[in-house]
Design a protein around this motif. Structure first.
Motif, short mmCIF file in Angstrom:
data_model
loop_
_atom_site.label_atom_id
_atom_site.label_comp_id
_atom_site.label_asym_id
_atom_site.label_seq_id
_atom_site.Cartn_x
_atom_site.Cartn_y
_atom_site.Cartn_z
N GLN A 21 42.67 34.47 29.93
CA GLN A 21 43.47 35.66 30.14
C GLN A 21 42.64 36.92 29.96
OE1 GLN A 21 46.72 34.37 27.36
NE2 GLN A 21 48.03 34.72 29.14
N ASP A 22 43.04 37.98 30.65
CA ASP A 22 42.32 39.25 30.63
C ASP A 22 43.31 40.36 30.35
OD1 ASP A 22 39.54 40.32 31.24
OD2 ASP A 22 40.75 41.61 32.52
N PRO A 23 42.94 41.40 29.59
CA PRO A 23 43.90 42.44 29.21
C PRO A 23 44.45 43.21 30.42
CG PRO A 23 41.96 42.53 27.81
CD PRO A 23 41.64 41.57 28.92
N LEU A 24 45.67 43.67 30.28
CA LEU A 24 46.30 44.52 31.29
C LEU A 24 45.72 45.93 31.21
CD1 LEU A 24 48.64 44.95 33.39
CD2 LEU A 24 50.07 45.58 31.42
N GLY A 25 45.44 46.51 32.38
CA GLY A 25 45.04 47.91 32.43
C GLY A 25 43.57 48.18 32.18
N ASP A 26 42.71 47.17 32.32
CA ASP A 26 41.28 47.39 32.07
C ASP A 26 40.47 47.41 33.35
OD1 ASP A 26 41.50 44.72 32.69
OD2 ASP A 26 40.05 44.05 31.20
N ASP A 27 41.11 47.76 34.46
CA ASP A 27 40.43 47.76 35.77
C ASP A 27 39.82 49.12 36.08
OD1 ASP A 27 43.08 48.69 35.79
OD2 ASP A 27 43.26 48.39 37.95
N LYS A 28 39.03 49.63 35.15
CA LYS A 28 38.41 50.95 35.32
C LYS A 28 36.90 50.92 35.20
CE LYS A 28 42.55 52.85 35.40
NZ LYS A 28 43.13 53.37 36.65
N GLY A 29 36.31 49.72 35.02
CA GLY A 29 34.88 49.67 34.81
C GLY A 29 34.51 50.52 33.61
N LEU A 30 33.42 51.27 33.73
CA LEU A 30 33.09 52.28 32.73
C LEU A 30 33.50 53.63 33.29
CD1 LEU A 30 29.59 51.24 31.30
CD2 LEU A 30 31.83 51.00 30.24
N ALA A 31 34.80 53.93 33.17
CA ALA A 31 35.37 55.21 33.65
C ALA A 31 35.15 55.39 35.15
CB ALA A 31 34.77 56.38 32.87
N TYR A 32 35.34 54.32 35.92
CA TYR A 32 35.24 54.43 37.37
C TYR A 32 36.35 55.34 37.91
CZ TYR A 32 32.03 50.40 37.81
OH TYR A 32 30.97 49.54 37.75
N LEU A 33 36.06 56.02 38.99
CA LEU A 33 37.05 56.80 39.72
C LEU A 33 37.37 56.10 41.03
CD1 LEU A 33 35.63 60.42 39.21
CD2 LEU A 33 37.46 59.28 37.93
#
Length: 232
Positions: free
Chosen positions: A6-18
């Motif tokens: 399982q992977d956390p919800l809401g972590d699809d930002k890389g390192l502060a990706y835009l």
């Protein structure tokens, strides 16, 4: 079920990706590239991999019910011919992959380190997207990442750039085109982006690498010799 990572919800930002600023992406909202889980099942003697994303918007009409995300799964089968490079990342030394699967809303394909490609069956079951690997179940290692779908890019992953743009991810220099990575915990994910090394996930208690097997075998030989010498 053979395993569930399982992977956390809401972590699809890389390192502060835009995210890209084209209307297509703004209207889709968030979560369509957010990996929640990777699971494995045995069906008819073959390994079936199951992927769960947070959301499935489908503005491009993908037959699998989504069209903005690309999921890539790399599998370490511990056979010969391993590859340690991933898009913008690499595996730990000696833990490369031998086969990969690229999954989009338009289908799935199998790839090898030599560049061979072939389509594989993919389908939906509720909130899960499944693909038939054609592999027998085994104690494999798994790498997984999600990016934005681009049919013209390597691995079908939309590229990054420092400035970003309507169709490009904004990210620090050298960042991988993956906005979410499957990791054991959030700190492992951050380290993967910072250090460029993604560690595989494995089902606990089932995997002995080649080096471990060799050490185990040598230990057994030593015990046998000690026993025989004592009898003499």
């Amino acid at each position: 079920m053979l395993f569930l990572f399982q992977d956390p919800l809401g972590d699809d930002k890389g390192l502060a990706y835009l995210y890209p600023q084209a209307a297509l992406y703004r209207e889709a909202g968030e979560g369509y590239a957010d990996l929640l889980a990777l699971a494995g099942e045995e069906r008819e003697g073959r390994l079936v991999l199951k992927v769960r994303l947070a959301r499935y918007p489908n503005p491009l009409g993908g037959p699998l019910g989504f069209s903005l995300a690309t999921v890539v799964l790399w599998v370490d089968t511990e056979e010969e011919g391993e590859e340690e490079l991933l898009p913008g990342l690499h595996t730990p030394k000696g833990q490369g992959w031998e086969v990969a699967y690229v999954l989009t809303g338009f289908g799935a394909e199998k790839r090898t380190p030599e560049g061979a490609r072939e389509p594989v069956r993919a389908w939906r079951e509720g909130e899960w997207v499944l693909l038939d690997t054609g592999l027998p179940p085994g104690p494999y290692g798994y790498y997984a990442g999600v990016g934005l779908f681009d049919p013209f890019a390597p691995w079908y992953l939309r590229p990054t750039s420092v400035e970003g743009g309507p169709w490009t991810l904004g990210a620090p220099p050298g960042s991988p085109p993956l906005v979410d990575l499957l990791a054991a915990d959030p700190l492992d994910q951050v380290r993967a982006y910072q250090e460029g090394v993604l560690r595989p996930l494995r089902k606990p208690g089932l995997t002995l690498r080649r080096e471990s097997l060799l050490a185990f075998g040598l230990g057994g030989v030593s015990l046998l010799l000690a026993f025989l010498l004592r009898k003499r």
